[in-house]
Design a protein around this motif. Structure first.
Motif, short mmCIF file in Angstrom:
data_model
loop_
_atom_site.label_atom_id
_atom_site.label_comp_id
_atom_site.label_asym_id
_atom_site.label_seq_id
_atom_site.Cartn_x
_atom_site.Cartn_y
_atom_site.Cartn_z
N SER A 143 40.21 49.31 51.56
CA SER A 143 40.09 50.12 50.33
C SER A 143 39.20 49.41 49.34
O SER A 143 38.92 48.22 49.50
CB SER A 143 41.48 50.37 49.73
OG SER A 143 42.08 49.13 49.39
N TRP A 144 38.74 50.14 48.33
CA TRP A 144 37.92 49.56 47.27
C TRP A 144 38.73 49.62 45.98
O TRP A 144 39.45 50.61 45.74
CB TRP A 144 36.62 50.34 47.11
CG TRP A 144 35.59 49.94 48.12
CD1 TRP A 144 34.52 49.12 47.91
CD2 TRP A 144 35.52 50.31 49.51
NE1 TRP A 144 33.80 48.95 49.08
CE2 TRP A 144 34.39 49.67 50.08
CE3 TRP A 144 36.32 51.11 50.34
CZ2 TRP A 144 34.04 49.82 51.42
CZ3 TRP A 144 35.97 51.25 51.67
CH2 TRP A 144 34.84 50.61 52.20
N ALA A 145 38.61 48.58 45.17
CA ALA A 145 39.36 48.56 43.90
C ALA A 145 38.48 47.97 42.82
O ALA A 145 37.56 47.19 43.11
CB ALA A 145 40.63 47.71 44.05
N ASP A 146 38.75 48.34 41.58
CA ASP A 146 38.08 47.65 40.47
C ASP A 146 39.10 46.70 39.84
O ASP A 146 40.24 46.58 40.30
CB ASP A 146 37.47 48.64 39.47
CG ASP A 146 38.53 49.56 38.88
OD1 ASP A 146 39.73 49.27 39.05
OD2 ASP A 146 38.14 50.56 38.26
N GLU A 147 38.67 46.03 38.77
CA GLU A 147 39.55 44.99 38.22
C GLU A 147 40.84 45.60 37.65
O GLU A 147 41.92 45.03 37.80
CB GLU A 147 38.79 44.16 37.19
CG GLU A 147 37.67 43.40 37.87
CD GLU A 147 36.91 42.43 36.98
OE1 GLU A 147 37.22 42.36 35.77
OE2 GLU A 147 36.02 41.75 37.51
N ALA A 148 40.71 46.79 37.04
CA ALA A 148 41.90 47.44 36.49
C ALA A 148 42.86 47.80 37.63
O ALA A 148 44.08 47.67 37.50
CB ALA A 148 41.51 48.69 35.70
N GLY A 149 42.29 48.22 38.76
CA GLY A 149 43.11 48.58 39.92
C GLY A 149 43.87 47.38 40.45
O GLY A 149 45.03 47.48 40.87
N LEU A 150 43.23 46.21 40.42
CA LEU A 150 43.91 45.00 40.88
C LEU A 150 45.02 44.60 39.92
O LEU A 150 46.10 44.19 40.34
CB LEU A 150 42.90 43.85 41.01
CG LEU A 150 41.95 43.91 42.20
CD1 LEU A 150 41.01 42.72 42.18
CD2 LEU A 150 42.72 43.94 43.52
N ASP A 151 44.73 44.75 38.62
CA ASP A 151 45.77 44.45 37.63
C ASP A 151 47.01 45.30 37.90
O ASP A 151 48.14 44.83 37.79
CB ASP A 151 45.25 44.73 36.21
CG ASP A 151 44.39 43.58 35.68
OD1 ASP A 151 44.62 42.42 36.10
OD2 ASP A 151 43.48 43.84 34.87
N ALA A 152 46.76 46.56 38.26
CA ALA A 152 47.88 47.47 38.50
C ALA A 152 48.70 47.05 39.73
O ALA A 152 49.89 47.29 39.80
CB ALA A 152 47.36 48.90 38.67
N ARG A 153 48.01 46.42 40.74
CA ARG A 153 48.74 46.00 41.96
C ARG A 153 49.47 44.67 41.76
O ARG A 153 50.29 44.29 42.59
CB ARG A 153 47.77 45.76 43.12
CG ARG A 153 47.11 47.00 43.61
CD ARG A 153 46.14 46.61 44.69
NE ARG A 153 45.21 47.70 44.93
CZ ARG A 153 44.61 47.94 46.08
NH1 ARG A 153 44.84 47.16 47.10
NH2 ARG A 153 43.77 48.92 46.20
#
Ligand code: SAM
Length: 412
Positions: A143-153
């Motif tokens: 999958s692809w994620a941005d920095e906000a997406g990583l913060d959410a995980r």
């Protein structure tokens, strides 16, 4: 009406910002050159594809991705075989590393079943190329994620990885003067960019110089990457348990901010030539500087991580079994031709592997920093020295940075 070249348009945009704000710190200039939302060098993804300006370890030989997969499999296995293990690759470029990594990872079905491969890529052009390279090639969830997406995980268990990413973060350029340090800004005169030394642009830079005890002689320059320690602190905070692995060129602070490096380590790359005309061709050339591993370690430790090792790429890859990837010598002798293996290809393959590990080439110019967060295995295979039984070899000698000019280091 002819459409103007992206570099001319970027030049106009930067000049307009300077007209409004006054001279801008070099770091802001570099940020626009590399990451302008549509005209930036990396945003457009023009330098690495086909090796136009640079080639990274990922593009040189499949062993790089495969050996990292072996290392990460050990992190997973000795870390208690968690059911879900996130491997996050930052700045994946052409996606070659990801393809090689996952091919090797599938050799361990249990590891592959736990693995979740996450790519962090800001450039839509590069993301597109990564998708087409990886599509249908692996059963591992990608999958692809941005920095906000990583913060959410966060916080998760896994490994965060960056190869030649932090060296492309914008740097502040500081120059020593008899009145103390000044920061190089970019101004415009008669339609052309020029460098001008001005007071430091902010307290973060002042703090960094003080914390690192950087004292510059008059005329001596240093490039200060404030973004890299912030990035390290952020990545450490994403992990509940796991490792952060950074591969890049750089030194400890005591070897980086020395008078011999009179112009710092910043270099421009264009069509495989290095030069120091940093203001030329905005958005058309790569700009990169060596990392300060002391500052990275300090930032990681301030967030509770432990530095497990800083070694050369040569040691790291050899300890993980780089020699397993050497083609059978009989193939290069011509015997392989009978089995349908092209001996020229075999020799080329061997040369590429040597590029990754030989001292004087990528083997000792690149360093591997490994950080541990939480209760994780520390004595990793990549940090071991299985061959060191008494005698040192060039590849295993203690880290002593060669005192060459940055241009020499990047060119050989
Ligand atoms: C020299 S390329 C390296 C590509 C790749 N890692 C490889 O091994 O071939 C640098 C990459 O880092 C990416 N990059 C820069 N800043 C980043 C950030 N904050 N997060 C993720 N990627 C970033 C750039 O867009 C570019 O694709």
């Amino acid at each position: 009406m002819p459409v103007s070249h992206p570099s001319d348009r970027l030049k106009s945009e930067i000049a307009a910002e300077i007209a409004t704000r006054g001279p801008i710190p070099f770091a802001r200039f570099m940020e626009l050159c590399l990451y302008h939302p549509t005209l930036g060098y990396y945003t457009r993804g023009i330098g690495g594809g086909g090796g136009r300006d640079y080639v990274t370890s990922s593009g040189i030989h499949r062993a790089f991705g495969a050996l990292l997969a072996r290392q990460v499999e050990e992190m997973w296995r000795r870390g208690g075989r968690p059911d879900i293990f996130q491997f996050v690759e930052f700045g994946p470029g052409e996606g070659r590393f990801a393809a090689d990594f996952m091919r090797e990872a599938t050799r361990s079905p249990a590891f592959a079943a736990a693995l979740r491969y996450v790519l962090v890529e800001a450039s839509p052009a590069l993301q597109e190329r990564q998708r087409s390279r990886l599509k249908g090639r692996t059963s591992i969830p990608v999958s692809w994620a941005d920095e906000a997406g990583l913060d959410a995980r966060a916080q998760f268990t896994g490994c965060l990885f960056a190869n030649e990413v932090l060296d492309a973060f914008p740097v502040h350029r500081v120059v020593g003067t008899p009145e103390g340090p000044r920061e190089i800004h970019v101004a415009v005169r008669d339609g052309e960019f020029l460098e001008t030394p001005l007071p430091l642009s902010g307290p973060a830079l002042e703090r960094f110089l003080a914390e690192s005890a950087i004292a510059l002689e008059p005329g001596q320059e240093a490039d200060i990457n404030l973004a890299a320690p912030c990035w390290i602190a952020w990545t450490v905070g994403l992990l509940q348990r796991g490792h952060v692995v950074v591969v890049d060129y750089g030194y400890e602070a005591e070897d980086l901010y020395v008078p011999e490096r009179r112009r710092g380590t910043l270099l421009a790359y264009h069509l495989h030539r290095t030069h120091e005309d940093f203001l030329e061709r905005p958005g058309e050339q790569d700009l990169t500087a060596h990392l300060d591993f002391t500052a990275l370690r300090r930032a990681a430790e301030s967030r509770g991580a432990r530095c497990l090792g800083l070694t050369t790429q040569a040691r790291f890859l050899l300890a993980l079994g780089a020699l397993d990837f050497l083609p059978d010598p009989s193939v290069a002798d011509g015997e392989g031709a009978r089995e349908g293996i092209d001996p020229v290809e075999a020799i080329r393959d061997r040369e590429a592997l040597k590029e990754l590990v030989l001292p004087g080439r990528m083997g000792d110019r690149f360093r591997v920093l490994v950080l541990g967060v939480g209760d994780v295995p520390r004595d990793l295979a990549g940090l071991s020295r299985p061959w060191a039984r008494g005698e040192e070899t060039a590849a295993t000698a203690p880290l002593s940075p060669p005192r060459r000019s940055p241009a020499e280091e990047r060119e050989n």
